[in-house]
Design a protein around this motif. Structure first.
Motif, PDB file in Angstrom:
ATOM      1  N   ALA A 192      11.323  -0.705   5.206  1.00  0.00           N
ATOM      2  CA  ALA A 192      11.029  -0.232   3.845  1.00  0.00           C
ATOM      3  C   ALA A 192      10.368  -1.338   3.033  1.00  0.00           C
ATOM      4  CB  ALA A 192      12.314   0.239   3.161  1.00  0.00           C
ATOM      5  N   LEU A 193      10.915  -2.551   3.129  1.00  0.00           N
ATOM      6  CA  LEU A 193      10.320  -3.680   2.423  1.00  0.00           C
ATOM      7  C   LEU A 193       8.937  -4.001   2.973  1.00  0.00           C
ATOM      8  CD1 LEU A 193      13.386  -6.080   2.097  1.00  0.00           C
ATOM      9  CD2 LEU A 193      12.284  -4.772   0.283  1.00  0.00           C
ATOM     10  N   PHE A 194       8.820  -3.978   4.303  1.00  0.00           N
ATOM     11  CA  PHE A 194       7.522  -4.296   4.915  1.00  0.00           C
ATOM     12  C   PHE A 194       6.455  -3.310   4.460  1.00  0.00           C
ATOM     13  CE2 PHE A 194       4.465  -3.486   8.346  1.00  0.00           C
ATOM     14  CZ  PHE A 194       3.893  -4.736   8.446  1.00  0.00           C
ATOM     15  N   ALA A 195       6.794  -2.030   4.386  1.00  0.00           N
ATOM     16  CA  ALA A 195       5.810  -1.015   3.991  1.00  0.00           C
ATOM     17  C   ALA A 195       5.314  -1.241   2.566  1.00  0.00           C
ATOM     18  CB  ALA A 195       6.420   0.378   4.137  1.00  0.00           C
ATOM     19  N   ILE A 196       6.232  -1.571   1.653  1.00  0.00           N
ATOM     20  CA  ILE A 196       5.817  -1.770   0.257  1.00  0.00           C
ATOM     21  C   ILE A 196       5.073  -3.086   0.092  1.00  0.00           C
ATOM     22  CG2 ILE A 196       6.684  -2.058  -2.099  1.00  0.00           C
ATOM     23  CD1 ILE A 196       8.919  -0.117  -1.408  1.00  0.00           C
ATOM     24  N   LEU A 197       5.483  -4.113   0.819  1.00  0.00           N
ATOM     25  CA  LEU A 197       4.742  -5.378   0.768  1.00  0.00           C
ATOM     26  C   LEU A 197       3.341  -5.215   1.356  1.00  0.00           C
ATOM     27  CD1 LEU A 197       7.572  -7.871   1.794  1.00  0.00           C
ATOM     28  CD2 LEU A 197       6.611  -7.512  -0.485  1.00  0.00           C
ATOM     29  N   LEU A 198       3.214  -4.399   2.401  1.00  0.00           N
ATOM     30  CA  LEU A 198       1.893  -4.116   2.956  1.00  0.00           C
ATOM     31  C   LEU A 198       1.021  -3.387   1.936  1.00  0.00           C
ATOM     32  CD1 LEU A 198      -0.116  -4.066   5.309  1.00  0.00           C
ATOM     33  CD2 LEU A 198       1.000  -1.959   6.104  1.00  0.00           C
ATOM     34  N   ALA A 199       1.636  -2.497   1.172  1.00  0.00           N
ATOM     35  CA  ALA A 199       0.904  -1.816   0.109  1.00  0.00           C
ATOM     36  C   ALA A 199       0.367  -2.826  -0.897  1.00  0.00           C
ATOM     37  CB  ALA A 199       1.804  -0.798  -0.589  1.00  0.00           C
ATOM     38  N   GLY A 200       1.156  -3.856  -1.208  1.00  0.00           N
ATOM     39  CA  GLY A 200       0.700  -4.895  -2.119  1.00  0.00           C
ATOM     40  C   GLY A 200      -0.483  -5.661  -1.560  1.00  0.00           C
ATOM     41  N   LEU A 201      -0.455  -5.938  -0.254  1.00  0.00           N
ATOM     42  CA  LEU A 201      -1.575  -6.631   0.378  1.00  0.00           C
ATOM     43  C   LEU A 201      -2.842  -5.786   0.322  1.00  0.00           C
ATOM     44  CD1 LEU A 201      -2.688  -8.972   2.092  1.00  0.00           C
ATOM     45  CD2 LEU A 201      -1.886  -7.754   4.117  1.00  0.00           C
ATOM     46  N   LEU A 202      -2.719  -4.501   0.633  1.00  0.00           N
ATOM     47  CA  LEU A 202      -3.880  -3.609   0.590  1.00  0.00           C
ATOM     48  C   LEU A 202      -4.408  -3.463  -0.835  1.00  0.00           C
ATOM     49  CD1 LEU A 202      -2.639  -0.844   3.055  1.00  0.00           C
ATOM     50  CD2 LEU A 202      -4.369  -2.591   3.497  1.00  0.00           C
ATOM     51  N   ASP A 203      -3.494  -3.441  -1.807  1.00  0.00           N
ATOM     52  CA  ASP A 203      -3.910  -3.324  -3.203  1.00  0.00           C
ATOM     53  C   ASP A 203      -4.709  -4.546  -3.649  1.00  0.00           C
ATOM     54  OD1 ASP A 203      -3.594  -2.020  -5.972  1.00  0.00           O
ATOM     55  OD2 ASP A 203      -2.768  -4.021  -6.310  1.00  0.00           O
ATOM     56  N   GLY A 204      -4.436  -5.679  -3.031  1.00  0.00           N
ATOM     57  CA  GLY A 204      -5.135  -6.902  -3.414  1.00  0.00           C
ATOM     58  C   GLY A 204      -6.542  -7.015  -2.858  1.00  0.00           C
ATOM     59  N   ILE A 205      -6.894  -6.185  -1.871  1.00  0.00           N
ATOM     60  CA  ILE A 205      -8.215  -6.327  -1.252  1.00  0.00           C
ATOM     61  C   ILE A 205      -9.141  -5.155  -1.544  1.00  0.00           C
ATOM     62  CG2 ILE A 205      -7.268  -7.737   0.613  1.00  0.00           C
ATOM     63  CD1 ILE A 205      -7.479  -5.328   2.449  1.00  0.00           C
ATOM     64  N   ASP A 206      -8.597  -4.025  -2.032  1.00  0.00           N
ATOM     65  CA  ASP A 206      -9.473  -2.871  -2.219  1.00  0.00           C
ATOM     66  C   ASP A 206     -10.539  -3.137  -3.280  1.00  0.00           C
ATOM     67  OD1 ASP A 206      -7.802  -2.835  -4.409  1.00  0.00           O
ATOM     68  OD2 ASP A 206      -7.200  -0.742  -4.207  1.00  0.00           O
ATOM     69  N   GLY A 207     -10.151  -3.794  -4.371  1.00  0.00           N
ATOM     70  CA  GLY A 207     -11.125  -4.085  -5.412  1.00  0.00           C
ATOM     71  C   GLY A 207     -12.178  -5.074  -4.967  1.00  0.00           C
ATOM     72  N   ARG A 208     -11.764  -6.066  -4.195  1.00  0.00           N
ATOM     73  CA  ARG A 208     -12.729  -7.059  -3.725  1.00  0.00           C
ATOM     74  C   ARG A 208     -13.737  -6.425  -2.767  1.00  0.00           C
ATOM     75  NH1 ARG A 208      -8.139  -9.642  -5.020  1.00  0.00           N
ATOM     76  NH2 ARG A 208      -8.333 -11.713  -5.971  1.00  0.00           N
ATOM     77  N   ILE A 209     -13.259  -5.529  -1.929  1.00  0.00           N
ATOM     78  CA  ILE A 209     -14.177  -4.845  -1.018  1.00  0.00           C
ATOM     79  C   ILE A 209     -15.108  -3.923  -1.797  1.00  0.00           C
ATOM     80  CG2 ILE A 209     -14.287  -3.138   0.843  1.00  0.00           C
ATOM     81  CD1 ILE A 209     -11.802  -4.391   2.020  1.00  0.00           C
ATOM     82  N   ALA A 210     -14.580  -3.285  -2.847  1.00  0.00           N
ATOM     83  CA  ALA A 210     -15.422  -2.415  -3.673  1.00  0.00           C
ATOM     84  C   ALA A 210     -16.563  -3.212  -4.305  1.00  0.00           C
ATOM     85  CB  ALA A 210     -14.579  -1.738  -4.754  1.00  0.00           C
ATOM     86  N   ARG A 211     -16.276  -4.419  -4.798  1.00  0.00           N
ATOM     87  CA  ARG A 211     -17.328  -5.239  -5.399  1.00  0.00           C
ATOM     88  C   ARG A 211     -18.299  -5.746  -4.342  1.00  0.00           C
ATOM     89  NH1 ARG A 211     -12.960  -7.092  -7.823  1.00  0.00           N
ATOM     90  NH2 ARG A 211     -13.032  -9.093  -6.745  1.00  0.00           N
ATOM     91  N   LEU A 212     -17.758  -6.073  -3.167  1.00  0.00           N
ATOM     92  CA  LEU A 212     -18.628  -6.549  -2.086  1.00  0.00           C
ATOM     93  C   LEU A 212     -19.626  -5.479  -1.672  1.00  0.00           C
ATOM     94  CD1 LEU A 212     -19.222  -8.818  -0.018  1.00  0.00           C
ATOM     95  CD2 LEU A 212     -17.556  -7.709   1.501  1.00  0.00           C
ATOM     96  N   LEU A 213     -19.154  -4.237  -1.633  1.00  0.00           N
ATOM     97  CA  LEU A 213     -20.022  -3.122  -1.247  1.00  0.00           C
ATOM     98  C   LEU A 213     -20.751  -2.506  -2.435  1.00  0.00           C
ATOM     99  CD1 LEU A 213     -17.645  -1.289   1.277  1.00  0.00           C
ATOM    100  CD2 LEU A 213     -19.517  -2.869   1.797  1.00  0.00           C
ATOM    101  N   LYS A 214     -20.497  -3.050  -3.650  1.00  0.00           N
ATOM    102  CA  LYS A 214     -21.045  -2.473  -4.882  1.00  0.00           C
ATOM    103  C   LYS A 214     -20.690  -0.997  -4.983  1.00  0.00           C
ATOM    104  CE  LYS A 214     -24.856  -5.790  -5.128  1.00  0.00           C
ATOM    105  NZ  LYS A 214     -26.320  -5.986  -5.205  1.00  0.00           N
ATOM    106  N   ALA A 215     -19.408  -0.732  -4.759  1.00  0.00           N
ATOM    107  CA  ALA A 215     -18.931   0.656  -4.697  1.00  0.00           C
ATOM    108  C   ALA A 215     -17.912   0.947  -5.785  1.00  0.00           C
ATOM    109  CB  ALA A 215     -18.321   0.930  -3.319  1.00  0.00           C
TER     110      ALA A 215
END
Length: 281
Positions: A60-83
């Motif tokens: 349960a902890l791993f799943a929510i911590l993984l969500a935090g990791l994914l949340d930290g990269i989605d915006g950066r990828i969006a800017r990288l792709l200009k999306a």
């Protein structure tokens, strides 16, 4: 009032400046990638509830911590792709509210707070509601230019993913030590309420952009980052405890640094005080 054709991307952190685009007409194909990562973060956070229901607390902890990791990269990828897109920004906020508000609240309730059927549930509700209020406050201010904390490179209060990680501190200690004292419902309820308050507080907290180490420290920090990653792999629970404690200890530093910035802005810089270089916000 219609704000006009402003399109904002998924945020990686709350100290970013929204990127505006003057064209619309639907969701571009390249925008699917960052939005898919955001959706994955949402699914990961909610899956943490499923693991908690069956009593698999580590997963349960791993799943929510993984969500935090994914949340930290989605915006950066969006800017990288200009999306960047308004759709992505709204999806990101919704995912954050569920993954870092509702999911941690239910996990903590199932793990400990249900020992206090009424007060424990209110503590869980307070955490979920404060997370939603924090995100709503951020969305309401997203087009406001005059934001003192953001303009100085600081955040207002504790970010939602960080708040979720801090709320789980008793669980980290419980797993690391196997001591039931860390599962005491009263203690967990008080701790949950404290973190809920920090989420919606007006305290200036450090952001990545406000941390500007000297050149002589950068190689050391790269090495420290590698060691920290290795520690997470070998002894994750004590490492998470150290990270949480370290963050809490750095909070007074953020308050002090922002107070110094305010004095400089007001023209009251103390003699001999080193000027503060504002971070890009």
């Amino acid at each position: 009032m219609d704000p006009g054709p402003a399109w904002l991307g998924p945020k990686a952190s709350e100290d970013e400046v929204p990127v505006t685009r003057r064209f619309g007409g639907g969701l571009a194909l390249r925008a699917v990638v960052p939005n898919a990562i955001t959706a994955a973060a949402l699914c990961s956070g909610l899956t943490g509830i499923r693991f908690a229901i069956v009593g698999d607390w580590k997963m349960a902890l791993f799943a929510i911590l993984l969500a935090g990791l994914l949340d930290g990269i989605d915006g950066r990828i969006a800017r990288l792709l200009k999306a960047q897109s308004r759709f992505g920004a709204e999806l990101d906020s919704l995912a954050d509210s569920l993954s870092f508000g509702m999911a941690p609240a239910l996990v903590l309730f199932l793990w400990s707070l249900q020992g206090l059927p009424r007060l424990g549930w209110f503590a869980a509700l307070a955490f979920a509601i404060c997370t939603a209020l924090r995100l709503a406050r951020f969305n309401a201010r997203i087009d406001v230019e005059e934001q003192p904390h953001k303009m100085a490179g600081f955040l207002t209060g504790v970010p939602a993913p960080v708040g979720a990680g801090l709320a789980f501190l008793p669980m980290y200690l419980w797993i690391a030590t196997e001591n039931e004292v860390f599962r005491t419902p009263w203690a967990v309820a008080i701790w949950t309420a404290v973190i809920a308050f920090l989420l919606i507080s007006n305290i200036a907290t450090l952001s990545w952009k406000s941390l500007r180490p000297r050149s002589s420290w950068r190689l050391a920090m790269v090495g420290f980052g590698g060691l920290l990653f290795a520690a997470l792999l070998t002894d994750p629970w004590w490492t998470l405890v150290v990270i949480c404690v370290g963050y809490l200890l750095f909070m007074p530093l953020g308050i002090a640094r922002y107070a110094r910035v305010r004095r400089q802005r007001d023209g009251r810089t103390e003699p001999g005080e080193t000027p503060h270089v504002q971070a890009d916000a």
